[in-house]
Design an enzyme around this catalytic site. Structure first.
Site, short mmCIF file in Angstrom:
data_model
loop_
_atom_site.label_atom_id
_atom_site.label_comp_id
_atom_site.label_asym_id
_atom_site.label_seq_id
_atom_site.Cartn_x
_atom_site.Cartn_y
_atom_site.Cartn_z
N TYR A 142 0.86 -1.19 0.00
CA TYR A 142 0.00 0.00 0.00
C TYR A 142 0.89 1.23 0.00
CZ TYR A 142 -3.39 3.49 1.67
OH TYR A 142 -4.20 4.60 1.82
N ASP A 237 9.42 2.86 -0.15
CA ASP A 237 8.35 3.49 0.62
C ASP A 237 8.51 3.05 2.07
OD1 ASP A 237 6.13 4.45 1.83
OD2 ASP A 237 4.67 3.53 0.47
N LYS A 265 4.37 8.66 9.18
CA LYS A 265 4.12 7.99 10.47
C LYS A 265 5.12 8.44 11.54
CE LYS A 265 1.10 4.63 8.48
NZ LYS A 265 1.13 4.01 7.19
C1 LIG Z 1 0.47 4.52 5.84
C2 LIG Z 1 1.21 4.32 4.57
C3 LIG Z 1 1.09 5.20 3.49
C4 LIG Z 1 0.08 6.31 3.46
O1 LIG Z 1 0.31 7.26 4.44
P1 LIG Z 1 -0.90 8.24 4.88
O2 LIG Z 1 -0.25 9.18 5.83
O3 LIG Z 1 -1.94 7.37 5.49
O4 LIG Z 1 -1.39 8.91 3.64
C5 LIG Z 1 1.90 5.00 2.40
N1 LIG Z 1 2.78 3.99 2.36
C6 LIG Z 1 2.92 3.12 3.37
C7 LIG Z 1 3.93 2.04 3.28
C8 LIG Z 1 2.13 3.24 4.51
O5 LIG Z 1 2.23 2.35 5.50
#
Ligand SMILES: *Cc1c(COP(=O)(O)O)cnc(C)c1O
Length: 427
Positions: A142, A237, A265
């Site tokens: 994701y 990512d 995060k």
């Molecule tokens: C949480 C997450 C996102 C998206 O981040 P948001 O702040 O919710 O938009 C993108 N990539 C990864 C790997 C994630 O865990």
């Protein structure tokens, strides 16, 4: 009706599904979401005044524990000086310097407000830098909810993807190839056929959005080799794994230098802050220097930066990750022993302050494996633990998070709850 039930009914009248992000609605586990009144350390309290040991950690940010006094003080102090200026601040420089120091692959960095923005911007940048359109992502990973990433695999290996969400035109996903995670042969075949048209490959280096699935060393080595050979941008990512699995992120564990990294995060410590950064020659393509447009009214927000900087300061203290990882292992080993004792098919894995729980007798290696785990067993475990005042994310496809506030005593309490739940499940 208890207070959570009342609030859920009230919420559903004015908020679609009663929530502002879908997983919170408990759709995949059933039942009523807990409305949180407050959080402190390893605990959250719901509106019915029940206290839970929390392994959601706001889905990752709360690595130093909720409402850490030093973070709260930093936020309070920043807030007193004004909430947003729309002009540069010194704090943005300090956090950029700190990120660049912790992640040697990041020479320059730009701050944004969400992980979605970070990955969307990194992909636009990779396309602008290479002058190519096609991108590769992996099934089960994701990367936020921007249009070209809400995509599922096409009918064949080399066919481009289809939207996985209504409202995304098929044209928008026409340039996104979805490959199976950890499949070296699929990667090689794709690069052999299309390599010189691939702008970038985006990877969750330890996938945390299909529970926890590690990229294998061969897979990431081949990914780095092929992207370099074909002039494609490799994007790690690390929105979830950054400062979570190790101080230097998953890239430090892999020994891989990506071209771009996305973060979120943990770097905001619970405030809306995210970032993307990497090679200086690539980052120079962003406006105002280059032709790739990217902007944000609240980007680098001073209060969010203050929370992030204090969080990054705390996690750099001696022994932080050693203790965090030891506590995570204590928990997963305790769970494994409890499941084994009850003869419940169950496996775990962990890295740093992140862990995965699988109701299966194998460790998943990709999305198809994960889809074969027993989600009904997860539901029973989830509700059994919740009834014993331990909160996990309400989905079998999410990773779980440890914080520095989870003491060995709290972990042993959690394991004792799990022993009772596994025994119930076996009965
Ligand atoms: C949480 C997450 C996102 C998206 O981040 P948001 O702040 O919710 O938009 C993108 N990539 C990864 C790997 C994630 O865990």
């Amino acid at each position: 009706m208890n207070r959570n039930e009342q609030l859920f009914e009230r919420a559903k009248a004015v908020i679609p599904g009663g929530v502002n992000s879908p997983v919170r609605a408990f759709g995949s586990v059933g039942g009523v979401p807990r409305f949180i009144r407050k959080a402190e350390g390893a605990y959250v309290w719901d509106e019915a005044d029940t206290r839970y040991i929390d392994y959601v950690g706001s889905w990752g940010p709360a690595i130093v524990g909720h409402a850490h006094p030093e973070v709260i003080d930093a936020v309070r102090e920043a807030a007193l000086g004004g909430l947003s200026f729309g002009a540069p601040t010194e704090g943005e420089i300090v956090i950029a310097e700190t990120i660049a120091e912790l992640l040697p692959s990041v020479e320059q960095v730009r701050l944004v407000s969400s992980g979605t923005e970070a990955t969307m911007s990194a992909i636009r940048l990779a396309r602008g830098f290479t002058g190519r359109d096609a991108i590769i992502k992996f099934e089960g990973c994701y990367h936020g909810h921007s249009d070209s990433l809400l995509v599922k695999a096409g009918s064949g290996l080399l066919t481009f993807g289809n939207p996985s969400s209504a409202g995304v035109p098929a044209d928008f996903t026409r340039h996104t190839l979805v490959l199976p995670y950890n499949d070296v042969a699929a990667l090689q075949q794709t690069f052999a056929e299309l390599g010189d048209s691939i702008a970038c490959v985006i990877l969750e280096p330890i996938a945390g959005n299909m529970n926890l699935v590690r990229a294998t060393p061969e897979f990431v080595r081949e990914l780095r080799r092929l992207t370099t050979e074909h002039g494609s941008v490799l994007i790690y990512d690390e929105v979830m794994t950054g400062f979570r699995v190790a101080l230097g992120g998953a890239q430090s564990l892999h020994g891989i230098t990506p071209d771009l990294t996305t973060m979120g995060k943990v770097i905001g410590g619970g405030m809306p802050l995210a970032a993307f950064g990497g090679r200086k020659d690539i980052m120079a393509c962003i406006s105002p220097l280059g032709g790739v447009y990217q902007a944000g009214t609240l980007s680098g927000n001073p209060v969010a930066v203050a929370a992030g900087l204090k969080t990054l300061e705390i996690i750099r203290r001696d022994g932080f990750y050693e203790q965090l990882a030891e506590n995570t292992r204590r928990l997963t080993a305790g769970f494994q022993a409890a499941a084994d004792a009850a003869s419940v098919p169950f496996q775990t894995d962990c890295e740093g302050g992140m862990f995965g729980l699988y109701f299966a007798d194998f460790l998943p290696n990709n999305y198809n494996d994960m889809a074969r785990t027993d989600t009904d067993a997860f539901k029973r475990f989830f509700h059994g633990m919740l009834a014993r005042q331990v909160a996990f994310g309400p989905s079998a496809f999410e990773a779980c998070f440890m914080s520095a506030a989870h003491t060995p005593e709290l972990i042993d309490e959690t394991v004792a709850a799990a022993q009772a739940v596994f025994a119930d499940m076996a009965a």
